[in-house]
Design a protein around this motif. Structure first.
Motif, PDB file in Angstrom:
ATOM      1  N   GLN B  28       2.286 -26.004 -12.723  1.00 30.21           N
ATOM      2  CA  GLN B  28       1.536 -26.944 -13.562  1.00 30.21           C
ATOM      3  C   GLN B  28       1.595 -26.552 -15.038  1.00 30.21           C
ATOM      4  N   GLY B  34       4.147 -30.852 -14.771  1.00 29.46           N
ATOM      5  CA  GLY B  34       3.058 -30.007 -15.270  1.00 29.46           C
ATOM      6  C   GLY B  34       2.392 -30.592 -16.506  1.00 29.46           C
ATOM      7  N   GLU B  35       1.428 -29.850 -16.998  1.00 27.91           N
ATOM      8  CA  GLU B  35       0.621 -30.335 -18.123  1.00 27.91           C
ATOM      9  C   GLU B  35       1.412 -30.376 -19.429  1.00 27.91           C
ATOM     10  N   ILE B  71      -4.921 -24.077 -17.441  1.00 32.98           N
ATOM     11  CA  ILE B  71      -3.932 -23.471 -16.536  1.00 32.98           C
ATOM     12  C   ILE B  71      -3.490 -22.117 -17.104  1.00 32.98           C
ATOM     13  N   ALA B 138       1.461 -35.079 -10.393  1.00 32.69           N
ATOM     14  CA  ALA B 138       0.624 -33.938 -10.784  1.00 32.69           C
ATOM     15  C   ALA B 138      -0.572 -33.825  -9.841  1.00 32.69           C
ATOM     16  N   THR B 141       0.670 -32.180  -6.763  1.00 35.67           N
ATOM     17  CA  THR B 141       0.899 -30.746  -6.990  1.00 35.67           C
ATOM     18  C   THR B 141      -0.422 -29.980  -6.925  1.00 35.67           C
ATOM     19  N   TYR B 142      -1.470 -30.550  -7.549  1.00 31.69           N
ATOM     20  CA  TYR B 142      -2.779 -29.883  -7.475  1.00 31.69           C
ATOM     21  C   TYR B 142      -3.243 -29.768  -6.029  1.00 31.69           C
ATOM     22  N   ARG B 162      -7.449 -32.222 -10.750  1.00 38.72           N
ATOM     23  CA  ARG B 162      -6.897 -33.265  -9.873  1.00 38.72           C
ATOM     24  C   ARG B 162      -7.621 -34.594 -10.120  1.00 38.72           C
ATOM     25  N   GLU B 165      -6.344 -36.451 -13.096  1.00 36.06           N
ATOM     26  CA  GLU B 165      -5.079 -37.176 -12.862  1.00 36.06           C
ATOM     27  C   GLU B 165      -5.373 -38.575 -12.325  1.00 36.06           C
TER      28      GLU B 165
END
Lengths: 74, 189
Positions: B28, B34-35, B71, B138, B141-142, B162, B165
């Motif tokens: 992430q 990722g961010e 993160i 994303a 992924t979380y 999460r 998102e």
């Protein structure tokens, strides 16, 4: 709420699958999939602290997620 | 221009030294969904998106930097006092050799961040649909990091991220609805 936040299905299982079969598989369907435009003046969480912990100001957008490692809440 | 507020968007607490979780969180930090990718994607696309939705990309892109910072804090705390041996055991030996305890923009498998992760097609619908897809990826992924992590404090912060998102995806959907609207057409009910 007229929708569910998770959908589950039963995948095909073969006798020859090497790993122990998972009989039910589930996936997330968060609320944003069902809201077209968020209506004006949607109900908000009563306190800012609750909103912060939820990650959103509006209960209608809140979707809790629980780890598949087995935790049940929070 | 930005004002910097010297605090995190949501608190980050770590229960134990766990470099392997830091390795997974790197997805992430410098991964495709990722961010960093998110922030740079939105803040770049905003110049050529219709005026109605420039502000949205500006605000969400800025928030993504706040997430990037969270993160980074998690990765830093999870690794800062780890010995080289602990890093090797966590699969971070190669990282230590190249970067010591420094953070680096790469994905969980060590591929460096690349601009090919993001797109600016110039077509507003194409760009917003990419943004919606990025938010959903994303979010997923979380979920998978939460599934793999046994740190309740980290998981609490990850659940906050999460949820963000989901909110962002909702706002990008609304942006598409705004751009779809038929202008100058009288609405008859």
């Amino acid at each position: 709420m007229t929708f569910t936040l998770t959908k589950c299905y039963s995948p095909f299982v073969s006798k020859f699958d090497p790993c122990k079969p998972v009989l039910t598989k589930c996936y997330s369907t968060p609320p944003n999939l069902y809201i077209e435009f968020q209506p004006n003046n949607t109900e908000q969480f009563p306190t800012a602290k609750e909103a912060l912990y939820a990650g959103t100001l509006w209960p209608c957008l809140y979707d809790p997620y629980y780890s598949k490692r087995g935790e049940s809440s929070g | 221009m930005w004002y910097y507020e010297k605090k995190l968007q949501y608190p980050v607490k770590v229960s134990q030294c766990n470099p392997m979780l830091a390795k997974y969180l790197t997805e992430q930090y410098g991964g495709a969904d990722g961010e960093l990718s998110a922030a740079l994607r939105y803040l770049n696309q905003r110049y050529t998106i219709p005026d109605k939705v420039v502000g949205l990309l500006n605000d969400i892109g800025t928030e993504e930097f706040a997430h990037l910072e969270m993160i980074a804090t998690m990765i830093y705390k999870l690794t800062k006092d780890a010995t080289p041996e602990q890093l090797v055991d966590a699969g971070l030996g190669a990282h230590f050799v190249n970067h010591d305890h420094a953070l680096f923009y790469q994905n969980a498998a060590g591929s460096p961040w690349t601009a090919t992760y993001i797109q600016a097609k110039g077509d507003p619908i194409a760009d917003l649909y990419e943004d919606i897809a990025a938010e959903e990826k994303a979010r997923a992924t979380y979920q998978w990091i939460i599934d793999i992590s046994d740190d309740p404090f980290i998981n609490d912060s990850l659940k906050f991220l999460r949820e963000r998102e989901i909110v962002h995806s909702q706002r990008f959907h609304e942006a598409v609805e705004l751009l779809k609207e038929e202008r100058d057409r009288k609405k008859v009910f």
